[in-house]
Design a protein around this motif. Sequence first.
Motif, PDB file in Angstrom:
ATOM      1  N   ALA A 122       1.788   6.131  -7.589  1.00  0.00           N
ATOM      2  CA  ALA A 122       3.018   5.978  -6.799  1.00  0.00           C
ATOM      3  C   ALA A 122       4.094   6.931  -7.296  1.00  0.00           C
ATOM      4  CB  ALA A 122       3.514   4.539  -6.872  1.00  0.00           C
ATOM      5  N   ARG A 123       5.024   7.269  -6.410  1.00  0.00           N
ATOM      6  CA  ARG A 123       6.141   8.122  -6.805  1.00  0.00           C
ATOM      7  C   ARG A 123       7.372   7.770  -5.998  1.00  0.00           C
ATOM      8  NH1 ARG A 123       6.124  13.229  -3.493  1.00  0.00           N
ATOM      9  NH2 ARG A 123       4.564  12.916  -1.858  1.00  0.00           N
ATOM     10  N   LEU A 124       8.506   7.920  -6.631  1.00  0.00           N
ATOM     11  CA  LEU A 124       9.790   7.798  -5.946  1.00  0.00           C
ATOM     12  C   LEU A 124      10.236   9.221  -5.666  1.00  0.00           C
ATOM     13  CD1 LEU A 124      11.823   5.580  -5.057  1.00  0.00           C
ATOM     14  CD2 LEU A 124      13.031   5.963  -7.202  1.00  0.00           C
ATOM     15  N   SER A 125       9.869   9.723  -4.495  1.00  0.00           N
ATOM     16  CA  SER A 125       9.975  11.160  -4.221  1.00  0.00           C
ATOM     17  C   SER A 125      11.403  11.621  -3.980  1.00  0.00           C
ATOM     18  CB  SER A 125       9.099  11.532  -3.027  1.00  0.00           C
ATOM     19  OG  SER A 125       9.458  10.777  -1.874  1.00  0.00           O
ATOM     20  N   GLN A 126      12.268  10.716  -3.516  1.00  0.00           N
ATOM     21  CA  GLN A 126      13.659  11.089  -3.262  1.00  0.00           C
ATOM     22  C   GLN A 126      14.577   9.910  -3.579  1.00  0.00           C
ATOM     23  OE1 GLN A 126      14.449  13.298   0.573  1.00  0.00           O
ATOM     24  NE2 GLN A 126      12.377  12.584   1.045  1.00  0.00           N
ATOM     25  N   VAL A 127      15.733  10.215  -4.155  1.00  0.00           N
ATOM     26  CA  VAL A 127      16.804   9.231  -4.309  1.00  0.00           C
ATOM     27  C   VAL A 127      18.092   9.894  -3.825  1.00  0.00           C
ATOM     28  CG1 VAL A 127      18.156   7.807  -5.878  1.00  0.00           C
ATOM     29  CG2 VAL A 127      15.697   8.078  -6.271  1.00  0.00           C
ATOM     30  N   ILE A 128      18.688   9.306  -2.813  1.00  0.00           N
ATOM     31  CA  ILE A 128      19.945   9.819  -2.264  1.00  0.00           C
ATOM     32  C   ILE A 128      20.985   8.712  -2.356  1.00  0.00           C
ATOM     33  CG2 ILE A 128      21.132  10.632  -0.184  1.00  0.00           C
ATOM     34  CD1 ILE A 128      18.521  11.898   0.728  1.00  0.00           C
ATOM     35  N   GLU A 129      22.181   9.047  -2.830  1.00  0.00           N
ATOM     36  CA  GLU A 129      23.273   8.081  -2.864  1.00  0.00           C
ATOM     37  C   GLU A 129      24.053   8.135  -1.557  1.00  0.00           C
ATOM     38  OE1 GLU A 129      25.793   8.557  -6.255  1.00  0.00           O
ATOM     39  OE2 GLU A 129      24.270   7.829  -7.655  1.00  0.00           O
ATOM     40  N   ALA A 130      24.493   6.969  -1.106  1.00  0.00           N
ATOM     41  CA  ALA A 130      25.265   6.879   0.136  1.00  0.00           C
ATOM     42  C   ALA A 130      26.291   5.773  -0.002  1.00  0.00           C
ATOM     43  CB  ALA A 130      24.349   6.592   1.322  1.00  0.00           C
ATOM     44  N   GLY A 131      27.409   5.936   0.662  1.00  0.00           N
ATOM     45  CA  GLY A 131      28.387   4.862   0.715  1.00  0.00           C
ATOM     46  C   GLY A 131      27.856   3.706   1.533  1.00  0.00           C
ATOM     47  N   GLY A 187       0.785  -1.233   0.000  1.00  0.00           N
ATOM     48  CA  GLY A 187       0.000   0.000   0.000  1.00  0.00           C
ATOM     49  C   GLY A 187       0.812   1.274   0.000  1.00  0.00           C
ATOM     50  N   HIS A 188       2.108   1.200  -0.014  1.00  0.00           N
ATOM     51  CA  HIS A 188       2.938   2.405  -0.003  1.00  0.00           C
ATOM     52  C   HIS A 188       2.913   3.072  -1.379  1.00  0.00           C
ATOM     53  CE1 HIS A 188       4.645   1.578   3.979  1.00  0.00           C
ATOM     54  NE2 HIS A 188       4.636   0.302   3.613  1.00  0.00           N
ATOM     55  N   ARG A 189       2.794   4.387  -1.395  1.00  0.00           N
ATOM     56  CA  ARG A 189       2.792   5.116  -2.652  1.00  0.00           C
ATOM     57  C   ARG A 189       3.830   6.230  -2.685  1.00  0.00           C
ATOM     58  NH1 ARG A 189       0.933   1.161  -3.679  1.00  0.00           N
ATOM     59  NH2 ARG A 189      -1.023   0.622  -4.738  1.00  0.00           N
ATOM     60  N   ASN A 190       4.271   6.703  -1.533  1.00  0.00           N
ATOM     61  CA  ASN A 190       5.348   7.689  -1.478  1.00  0.00           C
ATOM     62  C   ASN A 190       6.607   6.966  -1.015  1.00  0.00           C
ATOM     63  OD1 ASN A 190       7.079   9.842  -1.212  1.00  0.00           O
ATOM     64  ND2 ASN A 190       5.932  10.852   0.431  1.00  0.00           N
ATOM     65  N   LEU A 191       7.418   6.549  -1.983  1.00  0.00           N
ATOM     66  CA  LEU A 191       8.631   5.790  -1.688  1.00  0.00           C
ATOM     67  C   LEU A 191       9.854   6.674  -1.870  1.00  0.00           C
ATOM     68  CD1 LEU A 191       6.422   3.605  -2.379  1.00  0.00           C
ATOM     69  CD2 LEU A 191       8.300   2.182  -3.224  1.00  0.00           C
ATOM     70  N   ALA A 192      10.916   6.295  -1.223  1.00  0.00           N
ATOM     71  CA  ALA A 192      12.213   6.935  -1.421  1.00  0.00           C
ATOM     72  C   ALA A 192      13.266   5.848  -1.462  1.00  0.00           C
ATOM     73  CB  ALA A 192      12.503   7.935  -0.301  1.00  0.00           C
ATOM     74  N   MET A 193      14.460   6.192  -1.964  1.00  0.00           N
ATOM     75  CA  MET A 193      15.515   5.187  -2.050  1.00  0.00           C
ATOM     76  C   MET A 193      16.852   5.776  -1.652  1.00  0.00           C
ATOM     77  SD  MET A 193      16.390   2.446  -5.015  1.00  0.00           S
ATOM     78  CE  MET A 193      17.596   1.142  -4.692  1.00  0.00           C
ATOM     79  N   ILE A 194      17.545   5.051  -0.774  1.00  0.00           N
ATOM     80  CA  ILE A 194      18.945   5.368  -0.470  1.00  0.00           C
ATOM     81  C   ILE A 194      19.770   4.341  -1.248  1.00  0.00           C
ATOM     82  CG2 ILE A 194      20.693   5.733   1.296  1.00  0.00           C
ATOM     83  CD1 ILE A 194      18.437   5.950   3.359  1.00  0.00           C
ATOM     84  N   GLY A 195      20.285   4.750  -2.377  1.00  0.00           N
ATOM     85  CA  GLY A 195      21.061   3.848  -3.222  1.00  0.00           C
ATOM     86  C   GLY A 195      22.542   3.942  -2.909  1.00  0.00           C
ATOM     87  N   GLY A 196      23.288   2.950  -3.367  1.00  0.00           N
ATOM     88  CA  GLY A 196      24.738   3.046  -3.276  1.00  0.00           C
ATOM     89  C   GLY A 196      25.253   4.107  -4.233  1.00  0.00           C
ATOM     90  N   ILE A 197      26.496   4.460  -4.103  1.00  0.00           N
ATOM     91  CA  ILE A 197      27.092   5.460  -4.995  1.00  0.00           C
ATOM     92  C   ILE A 197      27.237   4.856  -6.387  1.00  0.00           C
ATOM     93  CG2 ILE A 197      29.132   6.869  -5.429  1.00  0.00           C
ATOM     94  CD1 ILE A 197      29.477   7.025  -2.371  1.00  0.00           C
ATOM     95  N   GLY A 198      26.584   5.481  -7.375  1.00  0.00           N
ATOM     96  CA  GLY A 198      26.496   4.893  -8.703  1.00  0.00           C
ATOM     97  C   GLY A 198      27.749   4.995  -9.538  1.00  0.00           C
ATOM     98  N   LEU A 199      28.634   5.947  -9.252  1.00  0.00           N
ATOM     99  CA  LEU A 199      29.850   6.102 -10.041  1.00  0.00           C
ATOM    100  C   LEU A 199      30.683   4.829  -9.962  1.00  0.00           C
ATOM    101  CD1 LEU A 199      31.617   8.091 -11.708  1.00  0.00           C
ATOM    102  CD2 LEU A 199      32.738   8.704  -9.528  1.00  0.00           C
ATOM    103  N   PRO A 219       7.334  13.349   4.065  1.00  0.00           N
ATOM    104  CA  PRO A 219       8.329  12.278   4.058  1.00  0.00           C
ATOM    105  C   PRO A 219       7.758  10.971   3.510  1.00  0.00           C
ATOM    106  CG  PRO A 219       7.493  12.601   6.267  1.00  0.00           C
ATOM    107  CD  PRO A 219       6.912  13.707   5.428  1.00  0.00           C
ATOM    108  N   PRO A 220       8.606  10.086   3.047  1.00  0.00           N
ATOM    109  CA  PRO A 220       8.139   8.814   2.492  1.00  0.00           C
ATOM    110  C   PRO A 220       7.581   7.899   3.576  1.00  0.00           C
ATOM    111  CG  PRO A 220      10.517   8.796   2.677  1.00  0.00           C
ATOM    112  CD  PRO A 220      10.087  10.197   3.003  1.00  0.00           C
ATOM    113  N   SER A 221       6.689   7.001   3.159  1.00  0.00           N
ATOM    114  CA  SER A 221       6.199   5.987   4.089  1.00  0.00           C
ATOM    115  C   SER A 221       7.028   4.715   4.016  1.00  0.00           C
ATOM    116  CB  SER A 221       4.734   5.655   3.788  1.00  0.00           C
ATOM    117  OG  SER A 221       4.602   5.026   2.525  1.00  0.00           O
ATOM    118  N   ALA A 222       7.877   4.594   2.971  1.00  0.00           N
ATOM    119  CA  ALA A 222       8.755   3.431   2.840  1.00  0.00           C
ATOM    120  C   ALA A 222      10.049   3.848   2.164  1.00  0.00           C
ATOM    121  CB  ALA A 222       8.080   2.325   2.035  1.00  0.00           C
ATOM    122  N   ILE A 223      11.158   3.290   2.643  1.00  0.00           N
ATOM    123  CA  ILE A 223      12.472   3.600   2.090  1.00  0.00           C
ATOM    124  C   ILE A 223      13.131   2.299   1.650  1.00  0.00           C
ATOM    125  CG2 ILE A 223      14.770   4.528   2.579  1.00  0.00           C
ATOM    126  CD1 ILE A 223      13.465   6.403   4.608  1.00  0.00           C
TER     127      ILE A 223
END
Length: 348
Positions: A215-224, A181-193, A243-247
């Motif tokens: 649904a939307r992917l409202s934020q994508v942040i890269e992290a080590g 049921g989540h529609r506002n998602l966000a993602m903390i991805g690894g560093i893509g370079l 804020p997102p309801s699921a990350i």
Amino acid sequence: MQNDARVPTMNDVARTAGVSSATVSRVINGTGKVDKDTRQRVAEAIERLGYTPNFGGRFLAAGRSGTIGAVIPTMANAMFAGGLQAFQEVLAGAGRSLLVASSGYDPDEELSQIRNLVSRGAEGLLLIGRHRPEASWDYLARRKVPHVVTWAYGTEPGRVYVGFDNRKAAFDLARRVLAFGHRNLAMIGGIGLHNDRARDRVAGARMAVDACPGARLSQVIEAGYDPAEGAAAFRRMMAVADPPSAIICGNDVIAAGAIMAARGNGIAVPAQVSIVGFDDIELAALSCPPLTTVRVPQRRMGQEAATVLLAMVAGQTHTDSVLLDTEIILRESLSACRSPADVPPTVA
């Protein structure tokens, strides 16, 4: 990628540089006096030809070193440990030894480590990920180094993969989050370079969200791949008006940092925000709450990669790639999306 080109020799380097083989040997081994211009010509010839001096040659009278090499991006966390252990076990059963090097996600360093392992007699190599500079593929081809690419999958002619589809695995994970049921998602991805696995996981999650109405992917942040970076990214994500309801996290180490930050800011997981990871390393089941994640078939991948690579080293020229399945492991960090009143407050 393999071809039939002859492996360059020291004599080839000498002819290209216009010097004697003895001079080339002195440059390589750092012995004797060689003027600067000559050293430069020899170095350029070595680079142009793709020549690798075999420092282990005196041990290789039979043409075999009994050594296999592996170049992995990092030894800093457990994401590669299970697969490498299984890889080594199969090699040991075949009477082979394993040498492991780390690239730090730097393609130039990876090529340097590949050269080092080959120069020390490595008969074959395990490599991580699909993307690397053409110079690296060209070196492997010119030196006729048997190699298997793992932790990823591709269909390029002449390359052998034993791995899984990161994009599909992340797509499946995001679809499972959406099914809750989540529609506002966000993602903390690894560093893509220099990291195709991190990029593919973000792309897969984005595809699933784009295919889901509303649904939307409202934020994508890269992290080590470090808990502290995961925690910092979580705090940034939650410090917004909506804020997102699921990350979705690019791996379990990042997810563990996000859960740690949630606890530190009084945000309940999953009651106020669901968090999911990727890899299913031991940490995932031990986190609080236990982490929903993608289980990567590390041990089978390592075993299959070793079996395929040993066949290639033995001279088998037509080796098929192996595509392995991943599995979503449901644990307590993911639950159904709550009502708007349960959305967490922003954090400092």
